[in-house]
Design an enzyme around this catalytic site. Structure first.
Site, PDB file in Angstrom:
ATOM      1  N   SER A  30     -11.401  -4.706  -0.851  1.00  0.00           N
ATOM      2  CA  SER A  30     -12.094  -3.585  -0.228  1.00  0.00           C
ATOM      3  C   SER A  30     -12.669  -2.686  -1.303  1.00  0.00           C
ATOM      4  O   SER A  30     -11.995  -2.373  -2.289  1.00  0.00           O
ATOM      5  CB  SER A  30     -11.124  -2.793   0.659  1.00  0.00           C
ATOM      6  OG  SER A  30     -11.772  -1.706   1.273  1.00  0.00           O
ATOM      7  N   ALA A  31     -13.916  -2.252  -1.107  1.00  0.00           N
ATOM      8  CA  ALA A  31     -14.618  -1.490  -2.153  1.00  0.00           C
ATOM      9  C   ALA A  31     -14.035  -0.103  -2.375  1.00  0.00           C
ATOM     10  O   ALA A  31     -13.919   0.356  -3.516  1.00  0.00           O
ATOM     11  CB  ALA A  31     -16.101  -1.373  -1.791  1.00  0.00           C
ATOM     12  N   HIS A  32     -13.667   0.600  -1.291  1.00  0.00           N
ATOM     13  CA  HIS A  32     -13.340   2.020  -1.467  1.00  0.00           C
ATOM     14  C   HIS A  32     -11.975   2.263  -2.094  1.00  0.00           C
ATOM     15  O   HIS A  32     -11.641   3.396  -2.415  1.00  0.00           O
ATOM     16  CB  HIS A  32     -13.475   2.771  -0.133  1.00  0.00           C
ATOM     17  CG  HIS A  32     -12.388   2.538   0.855  1.00  0.00           C
ATOM     18  ND1 HIS A  32     -11.500   3.511   1.220  1.00  0.00           N
ATOM     19  CD2 HIS A  32     -12.058   1.446   1.581  1.00  0.00           C
ATOM     20  CE1 HIS A  32     -10.666   3.042   2.122  1.00  0.00           C
ATOM     21  NE2 HIS A  32     -10.978   1.782   2.355  1.00  0.00           N
ATOM     22  N   ASN A  83       0.798  -1.217   0.000  1.00  0.00           N
ATOM     23  CA  ASN A  83       0.000   0.000   0.000  1.00  0.00           C
ATOM     24  C   ASN A  83       0.834   1.272   0.000  1.00  0.00           C
ATOM     25  O   ASN A  83       0.367   2.324  -0.439  1.00  0.00           O
ATOM     26  CB  ASN A  83      -0.953   0.015   1.208  1.00  0.00           C
ATOM     27  CG  ASN A  83      -0.230  -0.254   2.518  1.00  0.00           C
ATOM     28  OD1 ASN A  83       0.333  -1.322   2.720  1.00  0.00           O
ATOM     29  ND2 ASN A  83      -0.250   0.718   3.419  1.00  0.00           N
ATOM     30  N   THR A  94     -27.262  -7.840   9.504  1.00  0.00           N
ATOM     31  CA  THR A  94     -27.940  -7.551   8.242  1.00  0.00           C
ATOM     32  C   THR A  94     -26.971  -6.903   7.265  1.00  0.00           C
ATOM     33  O   THR A  94     -26.242  -5.973   7.606  1.00  0.00           O
ATOM     34  CB  THR A  94     -29.138  -6.613   8.483  1.00  0.00           C
ATOM     35  OG1 THR A  94     -30.032  -7.242   9.404  1.00  0.00           O
ATOM     36  CG2 THR A  94     -29.859  -6.319   7.189  1.00  0.00           C
ATOM     37  N   CYS A 147      -4.568   4.689   7.294  1.00  0.00           N
ATOM     38  CA  CYS A 147      -5.097   4.069   8.517  1.00  0.00           C
ATOM     39  C   CYS A 147      -4.235   4.389   9.720  1.00  0.00           C
ATOM     40  O   CYS A 147      -4.598   4.104  10.850  1.00  0.00           O
ATOM     41  CB  CYS A 147      -5.194   2.555   8.329  1.00  0.00           C
ATOM     42  SG  CYS A 147      -6.317   2.102   6.990  1.00  0.00           S
ATOM     43  N   GLN A 196      -4.881  -3.410  -2.484  1.00  0.00           N
ATOM     44  CA  GLN A 196      -4.263  -2.409  -3.357  1.00  0.00           C
ATOM     45  C   GLN A 196      -3.967  -2.939  -4.758  1.00  0.00           C
ATOM     46  O   GLN A 196      -3.564  -2.172  -5.631  1.00  0.00           O
ATOM     47  CB  GLN A 196      -2.965  -1.894  -2.724  1.00  0.00           C
ATOM     48  CG  GLN A 196      -3.158  -1.166  -1.413  1.00  0.00           C
ATOM     49  CD  GLN A 196      -3.870   0.176  -1.562  1.00  0.00           C
ATOM     50  OE1 GLN A 196      -4.125   0.650  -2.658  1.00  0.00           O
ATOM     51  NE2 GLN A 196      -4.195   0.804  -0.433  1.00  0.00           N
TER      52      GLN A 196
END
Length: 374
Positions: free
Chosen positions: A191-193, A143, A229, A316, A171
């Site tokens: 990871s989506a973002h 990353n 959910t 992060c 990444q």
């Protein structure tokens, strides 16, 4: 002042088509676990997204299950097999390193590539792998530097010792073609973002027959692997982003050319700067520039004032002014390991953004190069 965003490795801007998919999902009423018509409609949206993420990873939809983030997926992969000792590389993301603090570490060379001979020795060491086979975690693309790791070769070594292999591909998605089988990994994190999707949704991909122990309990969602959910709107966005990432893989060549231009301009303007990991294969969007004597956080703030957004290491770890553990593992001194910035390009980057960065970087270095590192 027009601002330039060059921090895609922290979080990529939401793609317009992803936003559209999420808005459409917002109009759906019902719980995907409900058996009535409303619930079944929502379930179809979740399963369509699952199929899109599966296609990105080269697996069947049944091998994909959704989590609340890449960090959660990494924690589940590493803590979901409590009978196995964990071995990671020294350059993993903090969500891997901190998930199992006592894990053995695979060293890397000066370019940040994992030492496979060292991995073999660690797995053969009875003290390291006391109690049975291990679980090896090796990221596909770092990353901070973008350096690509030899995951397939590491998997062959690990499997010869009976170990499982987890690969954090967060990444690499959208920048390299992914195929769980070709990588030889048993578990894969996405990871989506990072690919133009929303924050707050990730996925763990499982090889057939693997069943990690659930970290979150209390319901039968995701085949009892992750209770709660489902985040339907986020999952719909993840699916759309995965589809686009797969369709737009060819854009990596454009980003590689942009990255090359950015580094050439930066090094010409600031002769003391260095590109970290330049001797290894890297994903095309990432550049780690080290400027000795100028703290990375100082560089980030100066560039931000000039309207250019970059980062110093992993987002992060924002708020923590500390040397990069990645650069330290690559052999940099504690002082120099705190003097780097990460520039990461993405789907909305262009020549103008690169030129804007180069001008700002040169001006910043001229002002700060003689200042002591913080």
């Amino acid at each position: 002042m027009t601002r330039v965003y060059l921090d895609h490795n922290a979080s990529a801007p939401l793609k317009p088509a992803v936003k559209t998919a999420m808005i459409q999902a917002m109009d759906l009423a019902g719980n995907p676990s409900s058996v009535h018509g409303f619930g079944r409609t929502v379930r179809r949206a979740v399963e369509e997204a699952r199929a899109q993420v599966a296609a990105l990873a080269g697996v069947r939809p049944a091998q994909v299950f959704f989590t609340g983030s890449g960090t959660e997926a990494n924690n589940l992969a590493l803590r979901g097999f409590p009978g196995r000792r964990v071995v990671t590389s020294a350059i993993e993301h903090d969500s891997v390193l901190e998930a199992v603090p006592g894990a053995a570490r695979i060293p890397v060379d000066r370019d940040g590539v994992a030492d496979l001979a060292a991995l073999n020795r660690l797995l053969a060491d009875g003290d390291v792998c006391e109690g049975g086979p291990a679980l090896v975690s090796l990221m596909l693309a770092n990353n901070e530097t973008g350096v690509i790791q030899p995951v397939a070769e590491a998997a062959r070594i690990a499997h010869a010792h009976g170990a499982l292999v987890h690969c954090d591909a967060v990444q690499a998605a959208g920048r390299l073609s992914l195929d769980l089988g070709a990588l030889g990994a048993d578990l894969l994190t996405l990871s989506a973002h990072k690919i133009g999707g929303p924050a707050g949704v990730g996925a763990l991909i499982l090889a057939d027959g693997l069943e990690p122990e659930a970290l979150i309990r209390g319901g039968g969602q995701e085949k009892r692997r992750r209770a709660g959910t489902e985040n339907v709107v986020g999952i719909a966005g993840f699916g759309a982003a995965a589809r686009l990432a797969r369709e737009e893989l060819a854009d990596s060549a454009r980003l590689t050319a942009l990255r090359g231009a950015l580094e050439a301009l930066a090094l010409a303007a600031v002769p003391g700067a260095r590109v970290m990991g330049a001797g290894a294969a890297r994903v095309g969007n990432t550049s780690n520039l080290l400027l000795p004597g100028v703290a990375g956080e100082t560089q980030v703030m100066a560039l931000d004032l000039a309207g250019v957004a970059v980062s110093a290491g992993s987002a992060c770890s924002s708020g923590k002014v500390k040397p990069s553990h990645v650069l330290a593992a690559m052999g940099e001194s504690a002082g120099d390991a705190g003097c780097a910035i990460r520039v990461s390009l993405g789907w909305d980057s262009d020549d103008a953004a690169v030129e804007r960065f180069a001008v700002a970087y040169a001006a910043m270095a001229a002002r700060l190069a003689r200042a002591p590192a913080a």
